[in-house]
Design a protein around this motif. Structure first.
Motif, short mmCIF file in Angstrom:
data_model
loop_
_atom_site.label_atom_id
_atom_site.label_comp_id
_atom_site.label_asym_id
_atom_site.label_seq_id
_atom_site.Cartn_x
_atom_site.Cartn_y
_atom_site.Cartn_z
N ASP A 94 28.25 30.88 63.88
CA ASP A 94 28.25 31.37 65.25
C ASP A 94 29.64 31.91 65.59
O ASP A 94 30.59 31.80 64.80
N ASP A 95 29.75 32.51 66.78
CA ASP A 95 31.02 33.12 67.16
C ASP A 95 32.18 32.13 67.25
O ASP A 95 33.28 32.44 66.78
N PRO A 96 32.02 30.95 67.87
CA PRO A 96 33.16 30.02 67.92
C PRO A 96 33.70 29.68 66.53
O PRO A 96 34.92 29.59 66.34
N THR A 97 32.80 29.49 65.55
CA THR A 97 33.26 29.19 64.20
C THR A 97 33.97 30.40 63.60
O THR A 97 35.06 30.27 63.02
N ARG A 98 33.36 31.58 63.72
CA ARG A 98 34.01 32.78 63.18
C ARG A 98 35.37 33.00 63.85
O ARG A 98 36.37 33.29 63.18
N ALA A 99 35.40 32.88 65.17
CA ALA A 99 36.64 33.13 65.90
C ALA A 99 37.72 32.12 65.55
O ALA A 99 38.91 32.42 65.62
N SER A 100 37.30 30.91 65.16
CA SER A 100 38.31 29.90 64.81
C SER A 100 39.11 30.29 63.58
O SER A 100 40.20 29.76 63.35
N GLY A 254 17.76 29.27 62.91
CA GLY A 254 18.99 29.55 63.63
C GLY A 254 18.98 29.02 65.05
O GLY A 254 18.16 28.16 65.41
N VAL A 255 19.86 29.55 65.86
CA VAL A 255 20.00 29.15 67.25
C VAL A 255 19.77 30.37 68.13
O VAL A 255 19.87 31.51 67.67
N PRO A 256 19.45 30.19 69.43
CA PRO A 256 19.24 31.33 70.32
C PRO A 256 20.46 32.24 70.40
O PRO A 256 21.60 31.81 70.14
N ALA A 257 20.22 33.47 70.79
CA ALA A 257 21.26 34.49 70.76
C ALA A 257 22.49 34.13 71.58
O ALA A 257 23.61 34.51 71.22
N GLU A 258 22.33 33.40 72.68
CA GLU A 258 23.49 33.09 73.50
C GLU A 258 24.48 32.19 72.78
O GLU A 258 25.65 32.10 73.17
N TYR A 259 24.05 31.52 71.71
CA TYR A 259 24.94 30.64 70.96
C TYR A 259 25.52 31.30 69.72
O TYR A 259 26.23 30.66 68.95
N TRP A 260 25.18 32.58 69.47
CA TRP A 260 25.72 33.24 68.27
C TRP A 260 27.22 33.33 68.35
O TRP A 260 27.80 33.54 69.40
#
Length: 260
Positions: A94-100, A254-260
């Protein structure tokens, strides 16, 4: 800063040689050069898959070490990773992991390709960004044109606020994807939105939905969003995309789009 580099070196020395330890990746503010004197040092401790399974099997995914050991208020904020974890993150994090991993720096590694691996986690190809834009526009349409209208018709205050927040979130995610910006987490959205490149009227319409979500403010935000990023997304396509990426994303593991 010197105290952070000293703390990082001390931490690396403390874990080098541990069973299963393969590397330390510096992330966060220190890696990105935006640290303050009292900032903590954020790292991923990379271990082999066997140790990762053992640690996470007992619920240990993250912890703090060396509190106040290196400078006043200092600590090492540790998250656990493994080669399999990193490979999976490249494909579906997801984005938080990628952004980290933005700006990540390998401080020590027994893996020759660790630097290239973590760089790939924070990078998405254009087609992935384009798919995100389409998905988030679809989310915005359903929340703004359907759920927000239902909330108004029913006089449902909770649904009105819920639909308004999700409309604003979806519109923001579409805008950030168009700017190729990863989202570290909700607390960064307002800051990132004000820094992103958006068409005239978009930010004002977005803020109005946050302040007063109703059919009029929702319609205006959707109007600007659709004119910018909604080309070619027909109503039936939007509905199917919403259901696929929100209600039924569990079918793809996966997870819903808002959590990507």
């Amino acid at each position: 800063m010197e105290q952070h580099e000293r703390a990082l070196a001390a931490y690396v020395d403390s874990v080098r040689g541990e069973p299963g330890a393969l590397g330390v990746v510096l992330v966060g503010s220190v890696a990105q050069g935006r640290e303050r004197p009292g900032s903590d040092v954020d790292v991923y401790l990379v271990v082999d898959d066997e140790r990762f399974a053992t640690e996470t099997g007992r619920g240990r995914f993250a912890w703090v070490e060396r509190r106040d050991a290196d400078y006043p208020g200092s600590y090492i904020d540790v998250k656990l990773a493994s080669p399999s974890y990193l490979t999976a993150a490249i494909e579906r994090a997801d984005d938080p992991t990628r952004a980290s991993f933005l700006g990540a720096r390998v401080a020590w590694s027994e893996l020759a390709d660790l630097g290239a691996t973590v760089a790939r986690i924070a990078t998405l190809p254009d087609d992935a960004w384009d798919g995100r834009i389409r998905s988030h526009v679809a989310q915005a349409r359903l929340y703004g044109a359907y759920f927000l209208r239902q909330a108004t018709e029913r006089g449902d205050g909770f649904l009105r606020r819920h639909a308004g927040v999700h409309l604003a979130l979806s519109a923001a995610r579409a805008a950030l994807a168009a700017n190729r910006i990863l989202l570290p987490g909700p607390k960064y959205i307002s800051e990132l939105m004000r820094a992103a490149s958006t068409p005239a009227g978009f930010l004002a319409a977005w803020e109005l939905v946050l302040d007063d979500p109703d059919t009029a403010s929702g319609a205006e935000l959707l109007r600007v969003l659709d004119a910018w990023l909604g080309d070619g997304l027909l109503p039936d396509d939007a509905l199917s995309t919403f259901i696929r990426d929100n209600e039924l994303h569990w079918l793809r593991g996966g997870v819903p789009a808002e959590y990507w």
